[in-house]
Motif scaffolding. Structure first.
Motif, PDB file in Angstrom:
ATOM      1  N   GLU A  67      24.475  24.215  73.272  1.00 44.01           N
ATOM      2  CA  GLU A  67      23.915  22.907  72.932  1.00 44.01           C
ATOM      3  C   GLU A  67      24.912  21.763  73.027  1.00 44.01           C
ATOM      4  O   GLU A  67      24.506  20.618  73.227  1.00 44.01           O
ATOM      5  CB  GLU A  67      23.291  22.944  71.535  1.00 44.01           C
ATOM      6  N   THR A  68      26.204  22.062  72.870  1.00 45.67           N
ATOM      7  CA  THR A  68      27.202  20.976  72.851  1.00 45.67           C
ATOM      8  C   THR A  68      28.188  21.026  74.006  1.00 45.67           C
ATOM      9  O   THR A  68      28.875  20.047  74.263  1.00 45.67           O
ATOM     10  CB  THR A  68      28.033  20.997  71.543  1.00 45.67           C
ATOM     11  N   GLY A  69      28.320  22.175  74.673  1.00 43.56           N
ATOM     12  CA  GLY A  69      29.323  22.339  75.704  1.00 43.56           C
ATOM     13  C   GLY A  69      30.718  22.577  75.144  1.00 43.56           C
ATOM     14  O   GLY A  69      31.686  22.650  75.894  1.00 43.56           O
ATOM     15  N   HIS A  70      30.826  22.732  73.834  1.00 47.44           N
ATOM     16  CA  HIS A  70      32.125  22.908  73.188  1.00 47.44           C
ATOM     17  C   HIS A  70      32.315  24.346  72.705  1.00 47.44           C
ATOM     18  O   HIS A  70      31.392  24.946  72.145  1.00 47.44           O
ATOM     19  CB  HIS A  70      32.269  21.974  71.982  1.00 47.44           C
ATOM     20  N   HIS A  71      33.511  24.851  72.928  1.00 44.84           N
ATOM     21  CA  HIS A  71      33.918  26.099  72.303  1.00 44.84           C
ATOM     22  C   HIS A  71      34.268  25.764  70.862  1.00 44.84           C
ATOM     23  O   HIS A  71      34.527  24.597  70.531  1.00 44.84           O
ATOM     24  CB  HIS A  71      35.119  26.700  73.035  1.00 44.84           C
ATOM     25  N   CYS A  72      34.300  26.776  70.015  1.00 45.45           N
ATOM     26  CA  CYS A  72      34.617  26.495  68.622  1.00 45.45           C
ATOM     27  C   CYS A  72      35.344  27.668  67.983  1.00 45.45           C
ATOM     28  O   CYS A  72      35.252  28.802  68.455  1.00 45.45           O
ATOM     29  CB  CYS A  72      33.366  26.139  67.830  1.00 45.45           C
ATOM     30  N   ALA A  73      36.053  27.342  66.923  1.00 48.21           N
ATOM     31  CA  ALA A  73      36.726  28.347  66.104  1.00 48.21           C
ATOM     32  C   ALA A  73      36.005  28.395  64.770  1.00 48.21           C
ATOM     33  O   ALA A  73      36.165  27.498  63.937  1.00 48.21           O
ATOM     34  CB  ALA A  73      38.192  27.964  65.919  1.00 48.21           C
ATOM     35  N   PRO A  74      35.166  29.421  64.555  1.00 47.47           N
ATOM     36  CA  PRO A  74      34.407  29.471  63.311  1.00 47.47           C
ATOM     37  C   PRO A  74      35.314  29.697  62.109  1.00 47.47           C
ATOM     38  O   PRO A  74      36.339  30.367  62.201  1.00 47.47           O
ATOM     39  CB  PRO A  74      33.440  30.639  63.503  1.00 47.47           C
ATOM     40  N   GLY A  75      34.887  29.111  60.995  1.00 47.70           N
ATOM     41  CA  GLY A  75      35.625  29.228  59.754  1.00 47.70           C
ATOM     42  C   GLY A  75      34.742  29.736  58.644  1.00 47.70           C
ATOM     43  O   GLY A  75      34.013  30.716  58.806  1.00 47.70           O
ATOM     44  N   ALA A  76      34.767  29.031  57.531  1.00 43.18           N
ATOM     45  CA  ALA A  76      34.060  29.459  56.326  1.00 43.18           C
ATOM     46  C   ALA A  76      32.546  29.470  56.520  1.00 43.18           C
ATOM     47  O   ALA A  76      31.994  28.580  57.174  1.00 43.18           O
ATOM     48  CB  ALA A  76      34.407  28.528  55.169  1.00 43.18           C
ATOM     49  N   PRO A  77      31.878  30.467  55.930  1.00 41.61           N
ATOM     50  CA  PRO A  77      30.416  30.413  55.920  1.00 41.61           C
ATOM     51  C   PRO A  77      29.957  29.262  55.031  1.00 41.61           C
ATOM     52  O   PRO A  77      30.622  28.921  54.047  1.00 41.61           O
ATOM     53  CB  PRO A  77      30.000  31.766  55.341  1.00 41.61           C
ATOM     54  N   LEU A  78      28.854  28.665  55.409  1.00 36.84           N
ATOM     55  CA  LEU A  78      28.255  27.557  54.658  1.00 36.84           C
ATOM     56  C   LEU A  78      26.909  28.020  54.115  1.00 36.84           C
ATOM     57  O   LEU A  78      26.408  29.082  54.504  1.00 36.84           O
ATOM     58  CB  LEU A  78      28.099  26.338  55.572  1.00 36.84           C
ATOM     59  N   PRO A  79      26.287  27.253  53.227  1.00 38.65           N
ATOM     60  CA  PRO A  79      24.998  27.692  52.675  1.00 38.65           C
ATOM     61  C   PRO A  79      23.946  27.949  53.758  1.00 38.65           C
ATOM     62  O   PRO A  79      23.873  27.227  54.752  1.00 38.65           O
ATOM     63  CB  PRO A  79      24.576  26.513  51.790  1.00 38.65           C
ATOM     64  N   GLU A 105      27.103  18.104  78.185  1.00 42.23           N
ATOM     65  CA  GLU A 105      26.206  17.702  79.266  1.00 42.23           C
ATOM     66  C   GLU A 105      24.787  17.851  78.730  1.00 42.23           C
ATOM     67  O   GLU A 105      24.430  18.904  78.193  1.00 42.23           O
ATOM     68  CB  GLU A 105      26.387  18.591  80.497  1.00 42.23           C
ATOM     69  N   ALA A 106      24.002  16.804  78.877  1.00 45.75           N
ATOM     70  CA  ALA A 106      22.607  16.849  78.420  1.00 45.75           C
ATOM     71  C   ALA A 106      21.892  18.022  79.083  1.00 45.75           C
ATOM     72  O   ALA A 106      22.172  18.377  80.231  1.00 45.75           O
ATOM     73  CB  ALA A 106      21.907  15.538  78.745  1.00 45.75           C
ATOM     74  N   ASN A 107      20.978  18.632  78.322  1.00 45.95           N
ATOM     75  CA  ASN A 107      20.223  19.772  78.836  1.00 45.95           C
ATOM     76  C   ASN A 107      18.797  19.709  78.291  1.00 45.95           C
ATOM     77  O   ASN A 107      18.437  18.736  77.635  1.00 45.95           O
ATOM     78  CB  ASN A 107      20.937  21.084  78.469  1.00 45.95           C
ATOM     79  N   ASP A 108      18.014  20.739  78.554  1.00 50.68           N
ATOM     80  CA  ASP A 108      16.607  20.747  78.135  1.00 50.68           C
ATOM     81  C   ASP A 108      16.448  20.695  76.617  1.00 50.68           C
ATOM     82  O   ASP A 108      15.490  20.120  76.120  1.00 50.68           O
ATOM     83  CB  ASP A 108      15.887  21.994  78.657  1.00 50.68           C
ATOM     84  N   GLU A 109      17.382  21.306  75.893  1.00 52.44           N
ATOM     85  CA  GLU A 109      17.253  21.367  74.439  1.00 52.44           C
ATOM     86  C   GLU A 109      17.871  20.173  73.723  1.00 52.44           C
ATOM     87  O   GLU A 109      17.370  19.741  72.694  1.00 52.44           O
ATOM     88  CB  GLU A 109      17.918  22.634  73.902  1.00 52.44           C
ATOM     89  N   VAL A 110      18.981  19.684  74.271  1.00 53.82           N
ATOM     90  CA  VAL A 110      19.736  18.614  73.612  1.00 53.82           C
ATOM     91  C   VAL A 110      20.013  17.517  74.632  1.00 53.82           C
ATOM     92  O   VAL A 110      20.623  17.771  75.672  1.00 53.82           O
ATOM     93  CB  VAL A 110      21.067  19.155  73.034  1.00 53.82           C
ATOM     94  N   ASP A 111      19.562  16.293  74.323  1.00 53.95           N
ATOM     95  CA  ASP A 111      19.779  15.210  75.279  1.00 53.95           C
ATOM     96  C   ASP A 111      20.892  14.240  74.866  1.00 53.95           C
ATOM     97  O   ASP A 111      21.347  13.453  75.684  1.00 53.95           O
ATOM     98  CB  ASP A 111      18.483  14.448  75.550  1.00 53.95           C
ATOM     99  N   ARG A 112      21.311  14.309  73.594  1.00 56.13           N
ATOM    100  CA  ARG A 112      22.384  13.429  73.130  1.00 56.13           C
ATOM    101  C   ARG A 112      23.245  14.150  72.108  1.00 56.13           C
ATOM    102  O   ARG A 112      22.760  15.032  71.388  1.00 56.13           O
ATOM    103  CB  ARG A 112      21.811  12.153  72.501  1.00 56.13           C
TER     104      ARG A 112
END
Length: 144
Positions: A67-79, A105-112
């Motif tokens: 959805e974002t085109g970004h890799h991420c480093a997961p951390g703490a669980p949230l509610p 990059e905009a896609n079918d699910e996320v445009d902004r």
């Protein structure tokens, strides 16, 4: 037909996502990523349904990238968010996740996509329930 039970238990829709964050470019605090989904015309955190036999954390990381085109480093669980969608219960497991490079990059699910200061993100979120995850994220970050 009030009082008539539904034909069998409604199975819970399982989903996962992240509150994606990064250090603000000016070095002052953090920014939070919100995505706009044209199908729902809403601003939310990247999230999506689990695939068959997929672990929630793996789904959350996959959804962030899709959805974002970004890799991420997961951390703490949230509610975990729990709510009804068209009468079916839905559970969305969330994690804090630091952005680790990529480009939207905009896609079918996320445009902004927006990177916002936490206060601005709190106002922009469409669903008030999403503010719980934002509050929990900020409590886990020593930078804010």
């Amino acid at each position: 037909m009030s009082g008539t039970p539904a034909p069998g238990p409604a199975s819970t829709v399982l989903a996962a996502g992240c509150v994606l964050w990064r250090r603000a470019p000016d070095g002052d605090g953090v920014e939070v990523c919100l995505v706009h989904r044209p199908r729902y015309d809403d601003w939310s955190f990247p999230k999506g349904k689990l695939k068959r036999d997929e672990e929630p954390l793996a789904a959350a990381v996959r959804e962030v990238l899709e959805e974002t085109g970004h890799h991420c480093a997961p951390g703490a669980p949230l509610p975990t968010a729990r709510y009804l969608v068209d009468g079916r219960p839905k559970e969305v497991a969330y994690w804090a996740a630091e952005a680790a490079g990529g480009a939207f990059e905009a896609n079918d699910e996320v445009d902004r996509l927006l990177w916002l200061a936490p206060e601005a993100a709190r106002v922009r979120l469409t669903q008030p329930r999403d503010r719980d995850q934002l509050t929990a994220l900020l409590a886990t970050l020593p930078l804010t």
